[in-house]
Write a protein that holds these residues in place. Structure first.
Motif, PDB file in Angstrom:
ATOM      1  N   SER A   9       0.804  -1.226   0.000  1.00  0.00           N
ATOM      2  CA  SER A   9       0.000   0.000   0.000  1.00  0.00           C
ATOM      3  C   SER A   9       0.836   1.275   0.000  1.00  0.00           C
ATOM      4  O   SER A   9       0.374   2.316  -0.468  1.00  0.00           O
ATOM      5  CB  SER A   9      -0.980   0.001   1.167  1.00  0.00           C
ATOM      6  N   SER A  10       2.064   1.223   0.479  1.00  0.00           N
ATOM      7  CA  SER A  10       2.906   2.417   0.484  1.00  0.00           C
ATOM      8  C   SER A  10       3.684   2.608  -0.824  1.00  0.00           C
ATOM      9  O   SER A  10       4.396   3.590  -0.982  1.00  0.00           O
ATOM     10  CB  SER A  10       3.894   2.363   1.654  1.00  0.00           C
ATOM     11  N   CYS A  11       3.518   1.701  -1.762  1.00  0.00           N
ATOM     12  CA  CYS A  11       4.229   1.748  -3.045  1.00  0.00           C
ATOM     13  C   CYS A  11       3.446   2.591  -4.053  1.00  0.00           C
ATOM     14  O   CYS A  11       2.297   2.269  -4.382  1.00  0.00           O
ATOM     15  CB  CYS A  11       4.428   0.321  -3.558  1.00  0.00           C
ATOM     16  N   THR A  12       4.063   3.650  -4.547  1.00  0.00           N
ATOM     17  CA  THR A  12       3.405   4.533  -5.513  1.00  0.00           C
ATOM     18  C   THR A  12       3.023   3.787  -6.783  1.00  0.00           C
ATOM     19  O   THR A  12       1.923   3.968  -7.315  1.00  0.00           O
ATOM     20  CB  THR A  12       4.332   5.721  -5.859  1.00  0.00           C
ATOM     21  N   THR A  13       3.904   2.953  -7.286  1.00  0.00           N
ATOM     22  CA  THR A  13       3.618   2.188  -8.499  1.00  0.00           C
ATOM     23  C   THR A  13       2.406   1.285  -8.283  1.00  0.00           C
ATOM     24  O   THR A  13       1.548   1.164  -9.169  1.00  0.00           O
ATOM     25  CB  THR A  13       4.840   1.353  -8.917  1.00  0.00           C
ATOM     26  N   CYS A  14       2.318   0.675  -7.119  1.00  0.00           N
ATOM     27  CA  CYS A  14       1.173  -0.192  -6.813  1.00  0.00           C
ATOM     28  C   CYS A  14      -0.127   0.606  -6.771  1.00  0.00           C
ATOM     29  O   CYS A  14      -1.149   0.163  -7.291  1.00  0.00           O
ATOM     30  CB  CYS A  14       1.389  -0.898  -5.472  1.00  0.00           C
ATOM     31  N   ARG A  15      -0.066   1.773  -6.160  1.00  0.00           N
ATOM     32  CA  ARG A  15      -1.272   2.622  -6.101  1.00  0.00           C
ATOM     33  C   ARG A  15      -1.675   3.076  -7.500  1.00  0.00           C
ATOM     34  O   ARG A  15      -2.862   3.135  -7.828  1.00  0.00           O
ATOM     35  CB  ARG A  15      -1.036   3.808  -5.173  1.00  0.00           C
ATOM     36  N   ASN A  16      -0.700   3.368  -8.355  1.00  0.00           N
ATOM     37  CA  ASN A  16      -0.999   3.739  -9.740  1.00  0.00           C
ATOM     38  C   ASN A  16      -1.649   2.573 -10.486  1.00  0.00           C
ATOM     39  O   ASN A  16      -2.568   2.771 -11.280  1.00  0.00           O
ATOM     40  CB  ASN A  16       0.267   4.194 -10.465  1.00  0.00           C
ATOM     41  N   MET A  54      10.010 -12.393 -11.560  1.00  0.00           N
ATOM     42  CA  MET A  54       9.250 -12.061 -10.358  1.00  0.00           C
ATOM     43  C   MET A  54      10.114 -11.394  -9.289  1.00  0.00           C
ATOM     44  O   MET A  54       9.614 -11.001  -8.252  1.00  0.00           O
ATOM     45  CB  MET A  54       8.625 -13.331  -9.761  1.00  0.00           C
ATOM     46  N   LEU A  55      11.410 -11.289  -9.538  1.00  0.00           N
ATOM     47  CA  LEU A  55      12.308 -10.712  -8.538  1.00  0.00           C
ATOM     48  C   LEU A  55      12.343  -9.190  -8.641  1.00  0.00           C
ATOM     49  O   LEU A  55      12.493  -8.633  -9.736  1.00  0.00           O
ATOM     50  CB  LEU A  55      13.727 -11.260  -8.698  1.00  0.00           C
ATOM     51  N   GLY A  56      12.221  -8.549  -7.503  1.00  0.00           N
ATOM     52  CA  GLY A  56      12.300  -7.093  -7.432  1.00  0.00           C
ATOM     53  C   GLY A  56      13.751  -6.653  -7.470  1.00  0.00           C
ATOM     54  O   GLY A  56      14.431  -6.656  -6.447  1.00  0.00           O
ATOM     55  N   THR A  57      14.224  -6.298  -8.645  1.00  0.00           N
ATOM     56  CA  THR A  57      15.641  -5.975  -8.833  1.00  0.00           C
ATOM     57  C   THR A  57      16.066  -4.677  -8.151  1.00  0.00           C
ATOM     58  O   THR A  57      17.253  -4.422  -8.001  1.00  0.00           O
ATOM     59  CB  THR A  57      15.980  -5.893 -10.331  1.00  0.00           C
ATOM     60  N   LYS A  58      15.109  -3.866  -7.713  1.00  0.00           N
ATOM     61  CA  LYS A  58      15.438  -2.607  -7.041  1.00  0.00           C
ATOM     62  C   LYS A  58      15.556  -2.789  -5.530  1.00  0.00           C
ATOM     63  O   LYS A  58      15.921  -1.855  -4.826  1.00  0.00           O
ATOM     64  CB  LYS A  58      14.386  -1.552  -7.360  1.00  0.00           C
ATOM     65  N   LYS A  89       8.737  -8.707  -7.031  1.00  0.00           N
ATOM     66  CA  LYS A  89       8.412  -7.543  -7.862  1.00  0.00           C
ATOM     67  C   LYS A  89       6.933  -7.229  -7.681  1.00  0.00           C
ATOM     68  O   LYS A  89       6.108  -8.123  -7.601  1.00  0.00           O
ATOM     69  CB  LYS A  89       8.712  -7.850  -9.333  1.00  0.00           C
ATOM     70  N   ARG A  90       6.620  -5.955  -7.637  1.00  0.00           N
ATOM     71  CA  ARG A  90       5.238  -5.570  -7.422  1.00  0.00           C
ATOM     72  C   ARG A  90       4.806  -4.479  -8.384  1.00  0.00           C
ATOM     73  O   ARG A  90       5.665  -3.793  -8.918  1.00  0.00           O
ATOM     74  CB  ARG A  90       5.051  -5.133  -5.967  1.00  0.00           C
ATOM     75  N   VAL A  99      -1.548 -13.656 -15.446  1.00  0.00           N
ATOM     76  CA  VAL A  99      -0.848 -12.944 -14.376  1.00  0.00           C
ATOM     77  C   VAL A  99      -0.027 -11.825 -15.009  1.00  0.00           C
ATOM     78  O   VAL A  99       0.677 -12.048 -15.993  1.00  0.00           O
ATOM     79  CB  VAL A  99       0.069 -13.908 -13.587  1.00  0.00           C
ATOM     80  N   VAL A 100      -0.121 -10.635 -14.438  1.00  0.00           N
ATOM     81  CA  VAL A 100       0.647  -9.486 -14.909  1.00  0.00           C
ATOM     82  C   VAL A 100       1.584  -9.067 -13.777  1.00  0.00           C
ATOM     83  O   VAL A 100       1.129  -8.733 -12.687  1.00  0.00           O
ATOM     84  CB  VAL A 100      -0.261  -8.309 -15.319  1.00  0.00           C
ATOM     85  N   ILE A 101       2.865  -9.091 -14.063  1.00  0.00           N
ATOM     86  CA  ILE A 101       3.878  -8.744 -13.075  1.00  0.00           C
ATOM     87  C   ILE A 101       4.348  -7.322 -13.340  1.00  0.00           C
ATOM     88  O   ILE A 101       4.751  -6.993 -14.452  1.00  0.00           O
ATOM     89  CB  ILE A 101       5.059  -9.720 -13.151  1.00  0.00           C
ATOM     90  N   GLY A 102       4.292  -6.484 -12.322  1.00  0.00           N
ATOM     91  CA  GLY A 102       4.665  -5.083 -12.484  1.00  0.00           C
ATOM     92  C   GLY A 102       3.489  -4.280 -13.021  1.00  0.00           C
ATOM     93  O   GLY A 102       2.445  -4.822 -13.374  1.00  0.00           O
TER      94      GLY A 102
END
Length: 113
Positions: A9-16, A54-58, A89-90, A99-102
């Protein structure tokens, strides 16, 4: 099956992503996996044989563990993701059509056809 958006919920990309899905009229159940972490069985069902996409590279942990140059088995990736869900990755949209990743607005729109 109602689509599920796995996000932080605190991720801007997720909220977008959530806003874009709403704009497209795709009603989703939201699963904040930082409040309710994913279990190994859930990841087992979701992850492809090659878990690299699926790995969050950041993630700082990704860099700390040197995962860029180290291919992981599915079992290794699951163990790491359960221990630190920042490695996932989220966001992840689990929809009956795929399934859509990212955050991928074009892929979200394609689910409507």
């Amino acid at each position: 099956m109602k689509p599920v958006l796995w996000m932080k919920s605190s991720c801007t990309t997720c909220r977008n992503a959530r806003a874009k899905l709403a704009e497209l009229g795709i009603d989703v159940e939201v699963r904040d996996y930082f409040k309710r972490p994913l279990e190994a069985a859930e990841l087992e069902a979701l992850l492809p044989t090659d878990p690299a996409p699926m790995l969050g590279t950041k993630s700082p942990k990704y860099k700390e563990l040197g995962l860029k140059d180290r291919p992981l088995t599915k079992a290794e990736a699951i163990a790491l993701m359960v221990a630190d869900n920042n490695l996932l990755k989220r966001p992840i949209l689990v929809h009956p059509k795929g399934v859509v990743i990212g955050f991928d607005p074009a892929a979200y729109a394609a689910l409507l056809s």
